[in-house]
Design a protein around this motif. Sequence first.
Motif, PDB file in Angstrom:
ATOM      1  N   GLY A 197       0.801  -1.217   0.000  1.00 20.27           N
ATOM      2  CA  GLY A 197       0.000   0.000   0.000  1.00 20.27           C
ATOM      3  C   GLY A 197       0.837   1.271   0.000  1.00 20.27           C
ATOM      4  O   GLY A 197       0.298   2.378  -0.016  1.00 20.27           O
ATOM      5  N   ARG A 198       2.192   1.093   0.007  1.00 23.31           N
ATOM      6  CA  ARG A 198       3.018   2.307   0.027  1.00 23.31           C
ATOM      7  C   ARG A 198       3.337   2.811  -1.381  1.00 23.31           C
ATOM      8  O   ARG A 198       3.957   3.858  -1.546  1.00 23.31           O
ATOM      9  CB  ARG A 198       4.312   2.038   0.806  1.00 23.31           C
ATOM     10  CG  ARG A 198       4.066   2.105   2.316  1.00 23.31           C
ATOM     11  CD  ARG A 198       5.347   2.069   3.086  1.00 23.31           C
ATOM     12  NE  ARG A 198       6.007   0.777   2.923  1.00 23.31           N
ATOM     13  CZ  ARG A 198       7.144   0.442   3.495  1.00 23.31           C
ATOM     14  NH1 ARG A 198       7.768   1.298   4.258  1.00 23.31           N
ATOM     15  NH2 ARG A 198       7.670  -0.752   3.301  1.00 23.31           N
ATOM     16  N   GLN A 199       2.939   2.012  -2.417  1.00 26.44           N
ATOM     17  CA  GLN A 199       3.185   2.468  -3.788  1.00 26.44           C
ATOM     18  C   GLN A 199       2.353   3.732  -4.054  1.00 26.44           C
ATOM     19  O   GLN A 199       1.225   3.837  -3.587  1.00 26.44           O
ATOM     20  CB  GLN A 199       2.867   1.355  -4.809  1.00 26.44           C
ATOM     21  CG  GLN A 199       1.431   0.871  -4.882  1.00 26.44           C
ATOM     22  CD  GLN A 199       1.126  -0.254  -3.905  1.00 26.44           C
ATOM     23  OE1 GLN A 199       1.542  -0.226  -2.758  1.00 26.44           O
ATOM     24  NE2 GLN A 199       0.367  -1.235  -4.359  1.00 26.44           N
ATOM     25  N   THR A 200       2.945   4.682  -4.777  1.00 25.32           N
ATOM     26  CA  THR A 200       2.257   5.969  -4.981  1.00 25.32           C
ATOM     27  C   THR A 200       1.804   6.137  -6.435  1.00 25.32           C
ATOM     28  O   THR A 200       2.451   5.650  -7.362  1.00 25.32           O
ATOM     29  CB  THR A 200       3.151   7.165  -4.603  1.00 25.32           C
ATOM     30  OG1 THR A 200       4.316   7.142  -5.442  1.00 25.32           O
ATOM     31  CG2 THR A 200       3.544   7.125  -3.139  1.00 25.32           C
ATOM     32  N   ARG A 201       0.699   6.854  -6.570  1.00 24.06           N
ATOM     33  CA  ARG A 201       0.146   7.177  -7.882  1.00 24.06           C
ATOM     34  C   ARG A 201      -0.329   8.634  -7.850  1.00 24.06           C
ATOM     35  O   ARG A 201      -0.436   9.241  -6.787  1.00 24.06           O
ATOM     36  CB  ARG A 201      -1.060   6.272  -8.205  1.00 24.06           C
ATOM     37  CG  ARG A 201      -0.746   4.774  -8.255  1.00 24.06           C
ATOM     38  CD  ARG A 201       0.089   4.422  -9.477  1.00 24.06           C
ATOM     39  NE  ARG A 201       0.346   2.989  -9.553  1.00 24.06           N
ATOM     40  CZ  ARG A 201       1.440   2.393  -9.048  1.00 24.06           C
ATOM     41  NH1 ARG A 201       2.354   3.104  -8.428  1.00 24.06           N
ATOM     42  NH2 ARG A 201       1.612   1.093  -9.195  1.00 24.06           N
ATOM     43  N   ASP A 202      -0.655   9.148  -9.045  1.00 18.49           N
ATOM     44  CA  ASP A 202      -1.179  10.510  -9.176  1.00 18.49           C
ATOM     45  C   ASP A 202      -2.550  10.359  -9.827  1.00 18.49           C
ATOM     46  O   ASP A 202      -2.640   9.916 -10.973  1.00 18.49           O
ATOM     47  CB  ASP A 202      -0.202  11.312 -10.055  1.00 18.49           C
ATOM     48  CG  ASP A 202      -0.600  12.758 -10.207  1.00 18.49           C
ATOM     49  OD1 ASP A 202      -1.781  13.025 -10.499  1.00 18.49           O
ATOM     50  OD2 ASP A 202       0.280  13.620 -10.078  1.00 18.49           O
ATOM     51  N   PHE A 203      -3.612  10.673  -9.078  1.00 18.92           N
ATOM     52  CA  PHE A 203      -4.972  10.401  -9.558  1.00 18.92           C
ATOM     53  C   PHE A 203      -5.603  11.653 -10.166  1.00 18.92           C
ATOM     54  O   PHE A 203      -5.766  12.660  -9.484  1.00 18.92           O
ATOM     55  CB  PHE A 203      -5.842   9.884  -8.412  1.00 18.92           C
ATOM     56  CG  PHE A 203      -5.365   8.564  -7.882  1.00 18.92           C
ATOM     57  CD1 PHE A 203      -5.619   7.392  -8.586  1.00 18.92           C
ATOM     58  CD2 PHE A 203      -4.631   8.494  -6.698  1.00 18.92           C
ATOM     59  CE1 PHE A 203      -5.162   6.168  -8.118  1.00 18.92           C
ATOM     60  CE2 PHE A 203      -4.174   7.269  -6.223  1.00 18.92           C
ATOM     61  CZ  PHE A 203      -4.441   6.109  -6.930  1.00 18.92           C
ATOM     62  N   LEU A 204      -5.968  11.543 -11.447  1.00 18.60           N
ATOM     63  CA  LEU A 204      -6.556  12.678 -12.168  1.00 18.60           C
ATOM     64  C   LEU A 204      -7.970  12.315 -12.607  1.00 18.60           C
ATOM     65  O   LEU A 204      -8.198  11.227 -13.164  1.00 18.60           O
ATOM     66  CB  LEU A 204      -5.683  12.988 -13.399  1.00 18.60           C
ATOM     67  CG  LEU A 204      -6.139  14.148 -14.270  1.00 18.60           C
ATOM     68  CD1 LEU A 204      -5.883  15.489 -13.560  1.00 18.60           C
ATOM     69  CD2 LEU A 204      -5.406  14.139 -15.619  1.00 18.60           C
ATOM     70  N   VAL A 228       0.150  14.641 -18.380  1.00 25.62           N
ATOM     71  CA  VAL A 228      -1.089  15.136 -17.777  1.00 25.62           C
ATOM     72  C   VAL A 228      -1.199  14.514 -16.385  1.00 25.62           C
ATOM     73  O   VAL A 228      -1.330  13.291 -16.265  1.00 25.62           O
ATOM     74  CB  VAL A 228      -2.348  14.745 -18.594  1.00 25.62           C
ATOM     75  CG1 VAL A 228      -3.522  15.634 -18.195  1.00 25.62           C
ATOM     76  CG2 VAL A 228      -2.097  14.816 -20.084  1.00 25.62           C
ATOM     77  N   ALA A 229      -1.107  15.358 -15.365  1.00 23.19           N
ATOM     78  CA  ALA A 229      -1.112  14.858 -13.987  1.00 23.19           C
ATOM     79  C   ALA A 229      -1.491  15.982 -13.047  1.00 23.19           C
ATOM     80  O   ALA A 229      -1.344  17.160 -13.383  1.00 23.19           O
ATOM     81  CB  ALA A 229       0.279  14.339 -13.615  1.00 23.19           C
ATOM     82  N   VAL A 230      -1.969  15.614 -11.862  1.00 25.51           N
ATOM     83  CA  VAL A 230      -2.232  16.625 -10.840  1.00 25.51           C
ATOM     84  C   VAL A 230      -0.901  17.156 -10.301  1.00 25.51           C
ATOM     85  O   VAL A 230      -0.759  18.333  -9.984  1.00 25.51           O
ATOM     86  CB  VAL A 230      -3.068  16.015  -9.689  1.00 25.51           C
ATOM     87  CG1 VAL A 230      -3.261  17.018  -8.559  1.00 25.51           C
ATOM     88  CG2 VAL A 230      -4.411  15.543 -10.219  1.00 25.51           C
ATOM     89  N   GLY A 231       0.092  16.245 -10.212  1.00 25.88           N
ATOM     90  CA  GLY A 231       1.378  16.631  -9.642  1.00 25.88           C
ATOM     91  C   GLY A 231       1.450  16.331  -8.151  1.00 25.88           C
ATOM     92  O   GLY A 231       2.273  16.899  -7.444  1.00 25.88           O
ATOM     93  N   ARG A 232       0.565  15.443  -7.686  1.00 24.49           N
ATOM     94  CA  ARG A 232       0.566  15.086  -6.265  1.00 24.49           C
ATOM     95  C   ARG A 232       0.586  13.558  -6.149  1.00 24.49           C
ATOM     96  O   ARG A 232      -0.270  12.880  -6.717  1.00 24.49           O
ATOM     97  CB  ARG A 232      -0.687  15.642  -5.579  1.00 24.49           C
ATOM     98  CG  ARG A 232      -0.675  15.439  -4.072  1.00 24.49           C
ATOM     99  CD  ARG A 232      -1.843  16.123  -3.384  1.00 24.49           C
ATOM    100  NE  ARG A 232      -1.957  17.546  -3.728  1.00 24.49           N
ATOM    101  CZ  ARG A 232      -3.085  18.121  -4.103  1.00 24.49           C
ATOM    102  NH1 ARG A 232      -4.182  17.413  -4.203  1.00 24.49           N
ATOM    103  NH2 ARG A 232      -3.121  19.409  -4.395  1.00 24.49           N
ATOM    104  N   SER A 233       1.581  13.034  -5.412  1.00 26.58           N
ATOM    105  CA  SER A 233       1.671  11.586  -5.237  1.00 26.58           C
ATOM    106  C   SER A 233       0.819  11.153  -4.055  1.00 26.58           C
ATOM    107  O   SER A 233       0.930  11.720  -2.967  1.00 26.58           O
ATOM    108  CB  SER A 233       3.122  11.168  -4.974  1.00 26.58           C
ATOM    109  OG  SER A 233       3.877  11.363  -6.141  1.00 26.58           O
ATOM    110  N   VAL A 234      -0.013  10.168  -4.270  1.00 24.54           N
ATOM    111  CA  VAL A 234      -0.886   9.649  -3.208  1.00 24.54           C
ATOM    112  C   VAL A 234      -0.609   8.148  -3.090  1.00 24.54           C
ATOM    113  O   VAL A 234      -0.648   7.431  -4.099  1.00 24.54           O
ATOM    114  CB  VAL A 234      -2.377   9.879  -3.583  1.00 24.54           C
ATOM    115  CG1 VAL A 234      -3.304   9.264  -2.539  1.00 24.54           C
ATOM    116  CG2 VAL A 234      -2.664  11.362  -3.767  1.00 24.54           C
ATOM    117  N   SER A 235      -0.314   7.673  -1.868  1.00 21.50           N
ATOM    118  CA  SER A 235      -0.086   6.237  -1.719  1.00 21.50           C
ATOM    119  C   SER A 235      -1.432   5.511  -1.766  1.00 21.50           C
ATOM    120  O   SER A 235      -2.485   6.104  -1.485  1.00 21.50           O
ATOM    121  CB  SER A 235       0.640   5.929  -0.400  1.00 21.50           C
ATOM    122  OG  SER A 235      -0.265   6.087   0.674  1.00 21.50           O
TER     123      SER A 235
END
Length: 300
Positions: A197-204, A228-235
């Motif tokens: 669950g520590r893997q990060t993604r950028d959700f748009l 194209v991305a928000v620019g915020r990493s979310v785990s």
Amino acid sequence: MVVTGGAGFIGSHLVDRLVAEGHAVLVIDDLSSGRAENVAAAAELARLDIVTVDVERPLRAWRPEVVFHLAAQASVVRSALDPLRDLDVNVVGTHRVAAAAAAAGAGRLVFVSSGGAVYGETVRAATERTTPAPASHYGIHKLAAEGHVRLAGLPHAILRPTNIYGPRQAGALEGAVVVAFIEQALRDGVLRIHGDGRQTRDFLHVRDLVAALHLVGLAATNSGTWNVAVGRSVSIATLADHVERAVGRPLGRAFGPRRPGDVARSSVSAAALRRLGWLPSIGLRDGLVELVAAASAGRH
Ligand SMILES: NC(=O)c1ccc[n+]([C@@H]2O[C@H](COP(=O)([O-])OP(=O)(O)OC[C@H]3O[C@@H](n4cnc5c(N)ncnc54)[C@H](O)[C@@H]3O)[C@@H](O)[C@H]2O)c1
């Protein structure tokens, strides 16, 4: 306008916007993962497989200003199980669409590649100048497809989006973790997490990607490639917490093995697209609340 893959998740939202603006839209889709019900009534649907059917004839007949090419085998896991089918759809299919668009005299070709898959593991936010390092057949093929778009010889835009979520997304697709979590939350209250669950993604949100497609397709821009991305990493663990808040009750967590091809960190910078005037407008919290409300009402 022509939208390949217009019966799919992202393509159908683009078609909605184009139709709402009064454009005549032809959708080319083989309905392998897309659904005819997704296609706006005002658009025309041609059920064609871009790998085996020559799309030059329908493109010549339609004489599109812009061809948006979104038809794809869009699953990383399936690309590992059947790399040759992925090669066929994502490389051969893209070559055929790009060559047909050029031959039919289309004004512009817009291709949806993949930021997550093309850059692979990212140590810091990838820009368009970062050397691609795809870690899956899907990513390798998307990168090759970009080359076919550039070589086709017509004005073009290539978008490399991160993880897209929103209405009409099928939770069974492995990139669709947001929708999968919401389905699991409402079904049995247990969120199934691949890995720690520590893997990060950028959700748009999908409507923000549609705004980017619209900008690079219809506004005057040079040919080019844009993230194209928000620019915020979310785990994924943090996403689970957000879904819990959106649902409004405690949820369980079940951890399983990490999936092949999954990168630990996917971080992409969309600074270049922002300089063109694009700005994401839908925050993850609002997007989740909208999806939970729709799923609870059976409208997903
Ligand atoms: N969903 C994401 O998070 C994401 C992220 C980055 C890039 N993308 C890309 O965006 C595009 C759209 O993806 P999506 O998430 O909407 O997936 P999707 O599976 O919902 O859409 C793909 C569409 O292409 C159609 N299609 C597949 N093979 C075809 C063929 N041989 N001939 C004609 N049509 C065919 C499918 O029926 C479907 O309607 C794809 O190119 C995908 O790689 C998606």
